[in-house]
Design a protein around this motif. Structure first.
Motif, PDB file in Angstrom:
ATOM      1  N   ASP A   1       0.906  -1.101  -0.005  1.00 60.23           N
ATOM      2  CA  ASP A   1      -0.045   0.181   0.079  1.00 60.23           C
ATOM      3  C   ASP A   1       0.914   1.161   0.144  1.00 60.23           C
ATOM      4  O   ASP A   1       0.549   2.224  -0.612  1.00 60.23           O
ATOM      5  CB  ASP A   1      -0.882   0.154   1.236  1.00 60.23           C
ATOM      6  N   CYS A   2       1.978   1.235   0.748  1.00 62.37           N
ATOM      7  CA  CYS A   2       2.817   2.498   1.029  1.00 62.37           C
ATOM      8  C   CYS A   2       3.420   2.718  -0.158  1.00 62.37           C
ATOM      9  O   CYS A   2       3.736   3.905  -0.880  1.00 62.37           O
ATOM     10  CB  CYS A   2       3.773   2.180   2.076  1.00 62.37           C
ATOM     11  N   TRP A   3       4.148   1.711  -1.086  1.00 63.63           N
ATOM     12  CA  TRP A   3       4.562   1.618  -2.149  1.00 63.63           C
ATOM     13  C   TRP A   3       3.849   2.203  -3.129  1.00 63.63           C
ATOM     14  O   TRP A   3       4.171   3.170  -4.013  1.00 63.63           O
ATOM     15  CB  TRP A   3       5.269   0.220  -2.395  1.00 63.63           C
ATOM     16  N   THR A   4       2.590   1.729  -3.547  1.00 64.15           N
ATOM     17  CA  THR A   4       1.506   2.096  -4.262  1.00 64.15           C
ATOM     18  C   THR A   4       1.431   3.425  -4.160  1.00 64.15           C
ATOM     19  O   THR A   4       1.088   4.395  -5.304  1.00 64.15           O
ATOM     20  CB  THR A   4       0.427   1.173  -4.166  1.00 64.15           C
ATOM     21  N   TYR A   5       0.846   4.069  -2.866  1.00 63.01           N
ATOM     22  CA  TYR A   5       0.895   5.633  -2.604  1.00 63.01           C
ATOM     23  C   TYR A   5       1.930   6.499  -3.209  1.00 63.01           C
ATOM     24  O   TYR A   5       1.667   7.315  -3.782  1.00 63.01           O
ATOM     25  CB  TYR A   5       0.444   5.725  -1.267  1.00 63.01           C
ATOM     26  N   GLU A   6       3.135   6.273  -2.804  1.00 67.04           N
ATOM     27  CA  GLU A   6       4.285   7.004  -3.084  1.00 67.04           C
ATOM     28  C   GLU A   6       4.333   6.912  -4.493  1.00 67.04           C
ATOM     29  O   GLU A   6       4.906   8.073  -5.293  1.00 67.04           O
ATOM     30  CB  GLU A   6       5.450   6.512  -2.428  1.00 67.04           C
ATOM     31  N   ARG A   7       4.264   5.771  -5.571  1.00 72.83           N
ATOM     32  CA  ARG A   7       4.358   5.752  -6.615  1.00 72.83           C
ATOM     33  C   ARG A   7       3.236   6.550  -7.458  1.00 72.83           C
ATOM     34  O   ARG A   7       3.653   7.045  -8.457  1.00 72.83           O
ATOM     35  CB  ARG A   7       4.454   4.306  -7.060  1.00 72.83           C
ATOM     36  N   ALA A   8       1.940   6.322  -7.029  1.00 77.68           N
ATOM     37  CA  ALA A   8       1.022   6.963  -7.638  1.00 77.68           C
ATOM     38  C   ALA A   8       0.801   8.491  -7.575  1.00 77.68           C
ATOM     39  O   ALA A   8       0.752   9.411  -8.226  1.00 77.68           O
ATOM     40  CB  ALA A   8      -0.378   6.598  -7.031  1.00 77.68           C
ATOM     41  N   ARG A   9       1.373   8.764  -6.226  1.00 75.78           N
ATOM     42  CA  ARG A   9       1.687  10.368  -6.046  1.00 75.78           C
ATOM     43  C   ARG A   9       2.563  10.928  -6.844  1.00 75.78           C
ATOM     44  O   ARG A   9       2.474  11.980  -7.157  1.00 75.78           O
ATOM     45  CB  ARG A   9       2.213  10.364  -4.571  1.00 75.78           C
ATOM     46  N   ALA A  10       3.737  10.308  -7.159  1.00 76.38           N
ATOM     47  CA  ALA A  10       4.717  10.831  -8.057  1.00 76.38           C
ATOM     48  C   ALA A  10       4.593  10.779  -9.500  1.00 76.38           C
ATOM     49  O   ALA A  10       5.195  11.411 -10.194  1.00 76.38           O
ATOM     50  CB  ALA A  10       6.135  10.061  -7.551  1.00 76.38           C
ATOM     51  N   ASP A  11       3.782   9.836  -9.754  1.00 84.62           N
ATOM     52  CA  ASP A  11       3.198   9.759 -11.356  1.00 84.62           C
ATOM     53  C   ASP A  11       2.057  10.702 -11.843  1.00 84.62           C
ATOM     54  O   ASP A  11       0.870  10.417 -11.633  1.00 84.62           O
ATOM     55  CB  ASP A  11       2.945   8.381 -11.525  1.00 84.62           C
ATOM     56  N   SER A  12       2.446  11.883 -12.593  1.00 86.22           N
ATOM     57  CA  SER A  12       1.435  12.821 -12.870  1.00 86.22           C
ATOM     58  C   SER A  12       0.261  11.931 -13.969  1.00 86.22           C
ATOM     59  O   SER A  12      -1.015  12.398 -13.740  1.00 86.22           O
ATOM     60  CB  SER A  12       1.953  14.020 -13.406  1.00 86.22           C
ATOM     61  N   THR A  13       0.708  11.141 -14.657  1.00 87.81           N
ATOM     62  CA  THR A  13      -0.351  10.335 -15.576  1.00 87.81           C
ATOM     63  C   THR A  13      -1.317   9.672 -14.607  1.00 87.81           C
ATOM     64  O   THR A  13      -2.341   9.695 -14.940  1.00 87.81           O
ATOM     65  CB  THR A  13       0.563   9.630 -16.571  1.00 87.81           C
ATOM     66  N   VAL A  14      -0.737   8.774 -13.535  1.00 92.12           N
ATOM     67  CA  VAL A  14      -1.604   8.162 -12.790  1.00 92.12           C
ATOM     68  C   VAL A  14      -2.566   9.067 -11.768  1.00 92.12           C
ATOM     69  O   VAL A  14      -3.711   8.748 -11.772  1.00 92.12           O
ATOM     70  CB  VAL A  14      -1.036   7.201 -11.832  1.00 92.12           C
ATOM     71  N   ARG A  15      -1.911  10.296 -11.503  1.00 87.98           N
ATOM     72  CA  ARG A  15      -2.795  10.994 -10.464  1.00 87.98           C
ATOM     73  C   ARG A  15      -4.099  11.642 -11.496  1.00 87.98           C
ATOM     74  O   ARG A  15      -5.000  11.716 -11.120  1.00 87.98           O
ATOM     75  CB  ARG A  15      -1.889  12.322 -10.138  1.00 87.98           C
ATOM     76  N   GLU A  16      -3.732  11.981 -12.647  1.00 87.98           N
ATOM     77  CA  GLU A  16      -4.745  12.618 -13.573  1.00 87.98           C
ATOM     78  C   GLU A  16      -5.708  11.461 -13.991  1.00 87.98           C
ATOM     79  O   GLU A  16      -6.808  11.715 -13.942  1.00 87.98           O
ATOM     80  CB  GLU A  16      -3.956  12.820 -15.208  1.00 87.98           C
ATOM     81  N   ARG A  17      -5.377  10.241 -14.188  1.00 86.75           N
ATOM     82  CA  ARG A  17      -6.456   8.897 -14.374  1.00 86.75           C
ATOM     83  C   ARG A  17      -7.278   8.807 -13.083  1.00 86.75           C
ATOM     84  O   ARG A  17      -8.244   8.305 -13.072  1.00 86.75           O
ATOM     85  CB  ARG A  17      -5.690   7.843 -14.594  1.00 86.75           C
ATOM     86  N   LEU A  18      -6.504   9.129 -12.055  1.00 81.32           N
ATOM     87  CA  LEU A  18      -7.465   8.733 -10.725  1.00 81.32           C
ATOM     88  C   LEU A  18      -8.350   9.934 -10.307  1.00 81.32           C
ATOM     89  O   LEU A  18      -8.993   9.956  -9.216  1.00 81.32           O
ATOM     90  CB  LEU A  18      -6.484   8.652  -9.568  1.00 81.32           C
ATOM     91  N   ASP A  19      -8.035  11.171 -11.052  1.00 75.58           N
ATOM     92  CA  ASP A  19      -8.727  12.352 -10.444  1.00 75.58           C
ATOM     93  C   ASP A  19     -10.235  12.227 -10.143  1.00 75.58           C
ATOM     94  O   ASP A  19     -10.817  12.584  -9.187  1.00 75.58           O
ATOM     95  CB  ASP A  19      -8.378  13.643 -11.660  1.00 75.58           C
ATOM     96  N   GLU A  20     -10.858  11.704 -11.243  1.00 73.03           N
ATOM     97  CA  GLU A  20     -12.296  11.488 -11.014  1.00 73.03           C
ATOM     98  C   GLU A  20     -12.672  10.495 -10.046  1.00 73.03           C
ATOM     99  O   GLU A  20     -13.618  10.757  -9.171  1.00 73.03           O
ATOM    100  CB  GLU A  20     -12.744  10.827 -12.537  1.00 73.03           C
ATOM    101  N   ASP A  21     -12.098   9.408  -9.671  1.00 76.30           N
ATOM    102  CA  ASP A  21     -12.240   8.584  -8.481  1.00 76.30           C
ATOM    103  C   ASP A  21     -11.964   9.384  -7.184  1.00 76.30           C
ATOM    104  O   ASP A  21     -12.852   8.974  -6.366  1.00 76.30           O
ATOM    105  CB  ASP A  21     -11.261   7.475  -8.660  1.00 76.30           C
ATOM    106  N   LEU A  22     -11.031  10.181  -7.160  1.00 74.80           N
ATOM    107  CA  LEU A  22     -10.918  10.981  -5.857  1.00 74.80           C
ATOM    108  C   LEU A  22     -11.723  12.075  -5.557  1.00 74.80           C
ATOM    109  O   LEU A  22     -11.965  12.441  -4.423  1.00 74.80           O
ATOM    110  CB  LEU A  22      -9.274  11.452  -6.043  1.00 74.80           C
TER     111      LEU A  22
END
Length: 172
Positions: free
Chosen positions: A29-50
């Motif tokens: 979980d921690c690794w996934t969080y840090e990786r998703a937080r650092a990746d702007s492409t993933v953050r954009e894809r998650l924007d609607e879910d968040l």
């Protein structure tokens, strides 16, 4: 790991290469969080879910409510009059000093309890966590008191950085 919901198909393969074994789910979980937080492409894809975490969108909305005026102007003192399953009657490992947690959250985050439904708590927050480490640590505290939340911990930690409301749920 087949049932784990990574935010990107490449995450599972990267996790296998980057994490040092042995690992447990909190490491993943921690690794996934840090990786998703650092990746702007993933953050954009998650924007609607968040967005569903924002403004109380994920709060419980009852048909009938009781309004209670507590004899204190100090928000964290509400723990003296309210009961929350996740802090008192819940799993032994989740028992926490409810008032102390509410005080810490009030002082650090400006979190004020606005609704208590026995197994659910709803807060408004004046100062969401500013850094990734703050959000991750706060999420771990919330997980201790809210064992019935269904979303992946890494997603909740991402949401804590951008919302002014929190929802906790712990049921028998």
């Amino acid at each position: 790991m087949a049932d784990w919901n990574f935010p990107d198909p490449g995450f599972a393969q990267a996790a296998l290469h980057e994490l040092t074994m042995p690992v447990d789910w909190s490491d993943v979980d921690c690794w996934t969080y840090e990786r998703a937080r650092a990746d702007s492409t993933v953050r954009e894809r998650l924007d609607e879910d968040l967005k569903r975490y924002e403004g109380g969108r994920n709060w419980y909305t009852p048909r009938v409510v009781d309004l209670v005026f507590l004899p204190s102007e100090v928000p964290w003192m509400s723990a003296a009059w309210l009961s929350y399953f996740g802090a008192m009657e819940g799993r032994p490992e989740a028992r926490v000093p409810f008032g102390a947690v509410l005080r810490e959250w009030y002082e650090k985050w400006g979190a004020e309890l606005v609704a208590c439904w026995g197994t659910m708590l709803q807060f408004v927050v004046g100062r969401p966590p500013a850094s990734g480490r703050e959000a991750w640590n706060l999420n771990r505290q919330i997980m201790t008191m809210a064992g019935s939340l269904q979303d992946p911990p890494w997603m909740r930690a991402l949401a804590l950085e951008r919302t002014d409301t929190w929802f906790l749920h712990d049921r028998p």
